[in-house]
Scaffold this motif. Structure first.
Motif, PDB file in Angstrom:
ATOM      1  N   THR A  18       0.845  -1.192   0.000  1.00 45.63           N
ATOM      2  CA  THR A  18       0.000   0.000   0.000  1.00 45.63           C
ATOM      3  C   THR A  18       0.881   1.242   0.000  1.00 45.63           C
ATOM      4  N   CYS A  19       0.625   2.125  -0.932  1.00 46.46           N
ATOM      5  CA  CYS A  19       1.365   3.387  -1.034  1.00 46.46           C
ATOM      6  C   CYS A  19       0.561   4.497  -0.362  1.00 46.46           C
ATOM      7  N   HIS A  20       1.219   5.207   0.555  1.00 51.50           N
ATOM      8  CA  HIS A  20       0.593   6.334   1.251  1.00 51.50           C
ATOM      9  C   HIS A  20       1.184   7.617   0.673  1.00 51.50           C
ATOM     10  N   TYR A  21       0.334   8.337  -0.062  1.00 51.65           N
ATOM     11  CA  TYR A  21       0.793   9.506  -0.811  1.00 51.65           C
ATOM     12  C   TYR A  21       0.194  10.767  -0.184  1.00 51.65           C
ATOM     13  N   PRO A  22       1.027  11.649   0.394  1.00 50.27           N
ATOM     14  CA  PRO A  22       0.490  12.846   1.052  1.00 50.27           C
ATOM     15  C   PRO A  22       0.042  13.897   0.038  1.00 50.27           C
ATOM     16  N   VAL A  23      -1.118  14.502   0.311  1.00 55.84           N
ATOM     17  CA  VAL A  23      -1.609  15.596  -0.517  1.00 55.84           C
ATOM     18  C   VAL A  23      -2.065  16.725   0.387  1.00 55.84           C
ATOM     19  N   ALA A  24      -1.921  17.942  -0.080  1.00 53.03           N
ATOM     20  CA  ALA A  24      -2.316  19.112   0.707  1.00 53.03           C
ATOM     21  C   ALA A  24      -3.831  19.146   0.861  1.00 53.03           C
ATOM     22  N   GLY A  25      -4.279  19.633   2.023  1.00 49.39           N
ATOM     23  CA  GLY A  25      -5.701  19.740   2.266  1.00 49.39           C
ATOM     24  C   GLY A  25      -6.353  20.801   1.396  1.00 49.39           C
ATOM     25  N   LYS A  26      -7.648  20.629   1.118  1.00 50.18           N
ATOM     26  CA  LYS A  26      -8.414  21.593   0.327  1.00 50.18           C
ATOM     27  C   LYS A  26      -9.583  22.103   1.157  1.00 50.18           C
ATOM     28  N   ASN A  27     -10.130  23.225   0.754  1.00 46.70           N
ATOM     29  CA  ASN A  27     -11.305  23.766   1.420  1.00 46.70           C
ATOM     30  C   ASN A  27     -12.548  23.050   0.913  1.00 46.70           C
ATOM     31  N   ALA A  28     -12.548  21.752   1.067  1.00 48.06           N
ATOM     32  CA  ALA A  28     -13.670  20.926   0.633  1.00 48.06           C
ATOM     33  C   ALA A  28     -14.078  20.027   1.789  1.00 48.06           C
ATOM     34  N   PRO A  29     -15.390  19.827   1.991  1.00 45.29           N
ATOM     35  CA  PRO A  29     -15.838  18.952   3.073  1.00 45.29           C
ATOM     36  C   PRO A  29     -15.342  17.523   2.862  1.00 45.29           C
ATOM     37  N   ILE A  30     -15.139  16.817   3.959  1.00 46.34           N
ATOM     38  CA  ILE A  30     -14.782  15.409   3.885  1.00 46.34           C
ATOM     39  C   ILE A  30     -15.789  14.610   4.702  1.00 46.34           C
ATOM     40  N   VAL A  31     -16.124  13.420   4.213  1.00 46.98           N
ATOM     41  CA  VAL A  31     -17.102  12.576   4.901  1.00 46.98           C
ATOM     42  C   VAL A  31     -16.592  11.141   4.875  1.00 46.98           C
ATOM     43  N   PRO A  32     -17.025  10.304   5.799  1.00 48.83           N
ATOM     44  CA  PRO A  32     -16.596   8.900   5.793  1.00 48.83           C
ATOM     45  C   PRO A  32     -17.073   8.181   4.530  1.00 48.83           C
ATOM     46  N   VAL A  33     -16.303   7.228   4.102  1.00 51.01           N
ATOM     47  CA  VAL A  33     -16.690   6.431   2.934  1.00 51.01           C
ATOM     48  C   VAL A  33     -18.017   5.737   3.173  1.00 51.01           C
ATOM     49  N   ALA A  34     -18.257   5.297   4.422  1.00 50.31           N
ATOM     50  CA  ALA A  34     -19.483   4.575   4.745  1.00 50.31           C
ATOM     51  C   ALA A  34     -20.729   5.436   4.618  1.00 50.31           C
TER      52      ALA A  34
END
Length: 412
Positions: free
Chosen positions: A331-347
């Motif tokens: 598994t590759c863990h690739y860091p990305v900068a945060g955005k001003n966008a809401p985040i919600v659980p996949v479930a």
């Protein structure tokens, strides 16, 4: 009479109270049933994604190079000099064919080259003195024969005029005189040509002979080189497919060599995330056994692989940093900068008719709301459209609720 009326009133009052109690019980039971029908759900309050996130993408580990090695010519295997698991260096001899006939071919071709060079040298240097002398003597001899034939023909002409010889004799001497004259001319031409030195055509012909002989020699040497199997790069012998004394030929794999100096992790990235991957970025790679290594993104495909519907991406990891095996899943863990966008659980995200949706909670009622999702950050989706920070949605178990249903929020 009055007594009877009082009793009637008492009976009516008792009957009314009984019915009232019954009705009250029914209402209470209805209320309890209504409460029971209201489903309890877990809720999630939408927040903006201000922090850096990790993209998690599974990939397959492949060695830097893997190559099946075969001889370049046919023959019987004379020796195999390595075993499975052996570490070899670039240029190291791994196996050989029987070269007895090949060496004989090299010697024969070398002899042809030597002979061709001698002929060329002779053509370039021109005729030798003894050749000139010999040709000169041949010219003198031809002159004498021509003069003799001329005299004999002149005498025969006089004799024929006086009737001393027949016409056939005269014709024979005439033909001899003519042939002697032609022979003299040929000898003079050859002598003059010899005196001019090296002939251009002879030199060119000799040069062609040298070139052809060298081609044959190069071919013989190449066949001998093809009978020696050498490592094209440093690595580990993964397999030995044939044995000594077996017949083999071009394209028949004898040894499989693997370069583990570095590992290539092959990923398939979907279209929503491919824009986040950049060549040269650092990636943390984790295997199933818990080992970790740092890698670099070395390739991001500019076009989608139509067979899988994703973009190929490659991450290179130093071989000394990880004791991996080809074919492992990591598994590759690739860091990305945060955005001003809401985040919600996949479930909390559902899919219906190829459209993403959430169940938004408003005044204890769920409302099916279409959304547009972005990148996947571990177990969270970015939501590009359809939600605002502060909105409350069903956090999990979307299949147990329907649009417009009353719910009770248990926790967040």
């Amino acid at each position: 009479m009055k007594k009877w009326i009082s009793l009637s009133i008492i009976v009516l009052l008792l009957t009314g109270c009984e019915k009232l109690d019954q009705r009250t019980g029914e209402l209470k039971r209805m209320e309890e049933e209504t409460v029971i029908k209201v489903k309890t759900v877990s809720a999630y309050t939408v927040v903006e994604n201000q922090e850096a996130r990790m993209l998690e993408t599974a990939g397959v580990v492949m060695p830097k190079q893997e190559l099946g090695l075969s001889f370049g010519t046919s023959g019987k295997i004379a020796s195999i000099l390595v075993q499975k698991g052996a570490s070899v260096k670039a240029g190291q001899t791994l196996a050989t064919l029987d070269q007895s006939s090949l060496q004989a071919g090299i010697q024969a071709a070398a002899g042809q080259v030597a002979s061709a060079n001698i002929r060329r040298s002779k053509a370039l240097s021109g005729p030798e003195s003894h050749e000139i002398q010999t040709r000169k003597l041949q010219v003198e001899k031809a002159k004498e024969l021509a003069a003799k034939a001329e005299r004999e023909y002149a005498q025969a002409t006089v004799l024929f005029a006086n009737g001393a010889i027949a016409k056939d004799e005269l014709d024979r001497l005439a033909l001899a005189q003519k042939q002697a004259k032609l022979s003299l001319e040929e000898e003079e031409i050859a002598y003059n040509k010899l005196m001019k030195g090296a002939d251009r055509l002879d030199v060119e012909e000799a040069q062609v002979g040298v070139s052809q002989a060298n081609v044959q020699l190069s071919r013989a040497k190449q066949e001998a080189a093809d009978a020696v199997l050498k490592a094209p790069f440093s690595g580990v012998v993964a397999a030995v497919s044939q044995l000594s004394s077996e017949q083999t030929g071009p394209g028949s794999e004898v040894i499989r060599l693997v370069d583990t100096s570095s590992w290539i992790v092959k990923l398939q990235v979907d279209s929503e995330q491919i824009g986040l991957w950049q060549t040269g970025a650092t990636v943390q790679v984790k295997s199933a056994d818990g080992s970790e290594a740092e890698g670099k993104v070395t390739f991001v495909s500019p076009v989608m692989d139509q067979n899988v519907g994703a973009y190929p991406v490659e991450v290179t990891v130093d071989g000394s940093a990880a004791n991996w095996k080809g074919g492992m899943t990591v598994t590759c863990h690739y860091p990305v900068a945060g955005k001003n966008a809401p985040i919600v659980p996949v479930a909390s995200i559902g899919i219906s008719d190829e459209e993403y949706y959430v169940m938004k909670i408003k005044e204890n009622t769920v409302e099916k709301t279409p959304v547009k999702v972005g990148a996947l950050h571990g177990t969270f989706y970015e939501v590009l459209e359809g939600l605002e920070p502060g909105d409350q949605i069903v956090g999990a178990g979307l299949s147990y609720v329907v649009d417009g249903e009353a719910v009770k929020v248990a926790d967040e």
